[in-house]
Design a protein around this motif. Structure first.
Motif, PDB file in Angstrom:
ATOM      1  N   GLY A   1       0.814  -1.208   0.000  1.00 49.04           N
ATOM      2  CA  GLY A   1       0.000   0.000   0.000  1.00 49.04           C
ATOM      3  C   GLY A   1       0.848   1.258   0.000  1.00 49.04           C
ATOM      4  N   VAL A   2       1.875   1.263   0.839  1.00 49.45           N
ATOM      5  CA  VAL A   2       2.745   2.439   0.906  1.00 49.45           C
ATOM      6  C   VAL A   2       3.607   2.538  -0.348  1.00 49.45           C
ATOM      7  N   TYR A   3       4.004   1.396  -0.918  1.00 49.82           N
ATOM      8  CA  TYR A   3       4.768   1.429  -2.167  1.00 49.82           C
ATOM      9  C   TYR A   3       3.955   2.138  -3.256  1.00 49.82           C
ATOM     10  N   TYR A   4       2.706   1.741  -3.427  1.00 53.15           N
ATOM     11  CA  TYR A   4       1.870   2.386  -4.441  1.00 53.15           C
ATOM     12  C   TYR A   4       1.643   3.850  -4.088  1.00 53.15           C
ATOM     13  N   LEU A   5       1.559   4.116  -2.792  1.00 52.32           N
ATOM     14  CA  LEU A   5       1.338   5.485  -2.338  1.00 52.32           C
ATOM     15  C   LEU A   5       2.508   6.391  -2.718  1.00 52.32           C
ATOM     16  N   ILE A   6       3.712   5.828  -2.812  1.00 56.28           N
ATOM     17  CA  ILE A   6       4.870   6.627  -3.242  1.00 56.28           C
ATOM     18  C   ILE A   6       4.595   7.221  -4.620  1.00 56.28           C
ATOM     19  N   PHE A   7       4.171   6.378  -5.548  1.00 54.67           N
ATOM     20  CA  PHE A   7       3.926   6.850  -6.909  1.00 54.67           C
ATOM     21  C   PHE A   7       2.635   7.648  -7.005  1.00 54.67           C
ATOM     22  N   ALA A   8       1.633   7.277  -6.207  1.00 57.57           N
ATOM     23  CA  ALA A   8       0.394   8.065  -6.184  1.00 57.57           C
ATOM     24  C   ALA A   8       0.682   9.474  -5.668  1.00 57.57           C
ATOM     25  N   SER A   9       1.584   9.574  -4.690  1.00 58.92           N
ATOM     26  CA  SER A   9       1.929  10.882  -4.129  1.00 58.92           C
ATOM     27  C   SER A   9       2.709  11.733  -5.125  1.00 58.92           C
ATOM     28  N   ILE A  10       3.471  11.084  -6.001  1.00 65.16           N
ATOM     29  CA  ILE A  10       4.158  11.820  -7.065  1.00 65.16           C
ATOM     30  C   ILE A  10       3.118  12.462  -7.991  1.00 65.16           C
TER      31      ILE A  10
END
Length: 470
Positions: free
Chosen positions: A75-84
């Motif tokens: 979840g946090v991994y995807y959140l890295i790119f979502a936050s970009i």
């Protein structure tokens, strides 16, 4: 936050502006009504994806504790790119709001179109990284090989939702920046319905669909993001917004606007990326140093707490970014600090109420994830810590996004970079060296938001931002 009654929502969505009103409403008024008019639809747009995360975790929690634990990493991994994408969205929001404040609608479509090119390029890089670098990284740092393989499999499916998410986010920036945020609700409702339906059917194998377990949550999220993007696409065309701003016309590389978007968004991209990467480090340190699944699963739930109960704070932050940029575009520099203070009062007041409810009924919230009584008892002290952090966040994030609204994104990056260094030192010492409990580890959020607030506050009070032109 919970204002979507059956009678209210259709009436709200039916309140349409004429094309003349759209033109005249580009410049924001400095009132609580204007703030809430922007914020409430944005809060729904932020809340629904967070509810999607929670829905995923509720279904996964009932599927197995191990999948709920691994979901904290993925979840946090995807959140890295979502936050970009969120950072790119914030940069575009400031630019679109500035042009709206200057009453230059012809420039809005050009900026939006160039943002599409930039977003799809970033998405292509993210997919490439997820298939090349990420598997090696996760196999080397995760303690249990089985969890590493589960995480890799999930990520390599989930990452394909990123192009849909990015385009969806950019359309939200357009609607907020042009004072039409009410239309965002339609896409978010459609996304939420799709996510619940496909989570249930694909995780557990219902209604004739295959039982995909953990991977089913990944496929469900991709479908939901596509649905949200597609519905917003239909809305902006049906309401004449695409025609008004010449969206998707003359799609070609525009060097001038590409440079402007890069100058505005690049610091924000790095800012958000390092912020979420530090959170990923936090979860990895928990996985490495905690003997059972519960601490990792509890921390995953705390991410949901931040997302669900903090959505109003993030909505007020987006409003702060947009209104500050718009007001500067109108030449009303003297009104910037007063409007920030108005937003802070509303944001903090709502955060206090939500956090009070969370502290009064923590057992009720934790029980929805289908875990043991031991899980709930271990989670309650962590909720107490996180709730205080959310109050700090409610005003800190408004001041920080106001800095973004001034156009000085390099300053926001510098604030974030210094804060992240202090944050990472804290969690490394607490979790890796001293091996203290996750309750102490989550106190890092107190440090994070305090360090974020202080420099943003003094920078805006100094007035140095008045010389910035975008």
């Amino acid at each position: 936050m919970k204002f979507g009654t059956c009678d209210f929502l259709p009436a709200y969505l039916a309140a349409l502006y004429s094309m003349d009103n759209l033109q005249n409403s580009l410049q924001f008024k400095i009132t609580n009504k204007q703030i809430l008019k922007l914020t409430l639809p944005v809060s729904i747009a932020i809340l629904v994806p967070q509810l999607n995360f929670i829905t995923n975790n509720i279904f996964l929690g009932h599927y197995s504790t191990t999948t709920l634990a691994v979901a904290s990493i993925t979840g946090v991994y995807y959140l890295i790119f979502a936050s970009i994408g969120f950072a790119l969205n914030n940069g575009l929001l400031a630019l679109i709001s500035r042009r709206a404040g200057e009453n230059r609608p012809d420039e809005i479509g050009k900026i939006f179109n160039q943002g599409i090119f930039t977003a799809l390029l970033i998405a292509a890089v993210a997919v490439t990284v997820s298939y090349t670098f990420t598997p090696t990284l996760l196999r080397s740092i995760l303690h249990e090989p089985e969890k590493a393989e589960m995480a890799i499999s999930f990520i390599q499916i989930r990452i394909w939702g990123l192009p849909f998410l990015y385009i969806y986010q950019l359309r939200n920036a357009l609607l907020i920046g042009t004072n039409q945020s009410k239309y965002m609700v339609m896409g978010t409702v459609a996304e939420a319905i799709a996510n619940v339906v496909f989570d249930y059917t694909l995780i557990f194998g219902k209604w004739g669909l295959p039982e995909l377990g953990f991977s089913g949550a990944a496929y469900a999220s991709i479908i939901a993001e596509f649905v949200g993007m597609f519905v917003i696409y239909i809305v902006i065309h049906q309401k004449g917004i695409a025609q008004q701003y010449a969206l998707f016309k003359n799609l070609r590389w525009d060097k001038k606007n590409a440079s402007l978007i890069t100058a505005m968004s690049a610091p924000l991209v790095f800012q958000h990326a390092i912020s979420i990467m530090s959170w990923e480090l936090f979860y990895i340190l928990i996985e490495r140093n905690q003997p059972a699944d519960n601490p990792q699963a509890i921390s995953n739930v705390m991410r949901n707490v931040f997302g669900m109960f903090g959505c109003m704070s993030w909505a007020f932050a987006s409003t702060s970014n947009s209104m500050v940029s718009n007001i500067i575009g109108q030449g009303k520099h003297e009104q910037v600090i007063p409007v920030i203070k108005k937003i802070v009062k509303l944001s903090t007041g709502i955060a206090l109420v939500l956090c009070l409810l969370l502290n009064l009924f923590p057992h009720l919230f934790l029980s929805i994830f289908g875990q043991s009584d031991e899980f709930i008892q271990e989670g309650i002290p962590v909720i107490r810590v996180v709730s205080l952090a959310m109050i700090l966040m409610s005003f800190s994030v408004v001041w920080l996004h106001a800095v973004t609204g001034t156009g000085n994104t390099k300053v926001t990056f510098l604030i974030e970079a210094v804060t992240i260094i202090l944050y990472c030192v804290f969690i490394y010492v607490v979790l890796e060296k001293l091996k203290l409990s996750i309750t102490i580890g989550w106190m890092s959020e107190w440090l994070y938001w305090t360090c974020m607030f202080i420099p943003a506050f003094f920078y805006l009070r100094s007035g140095h931002w008045k010389k910035k032109v975008i």
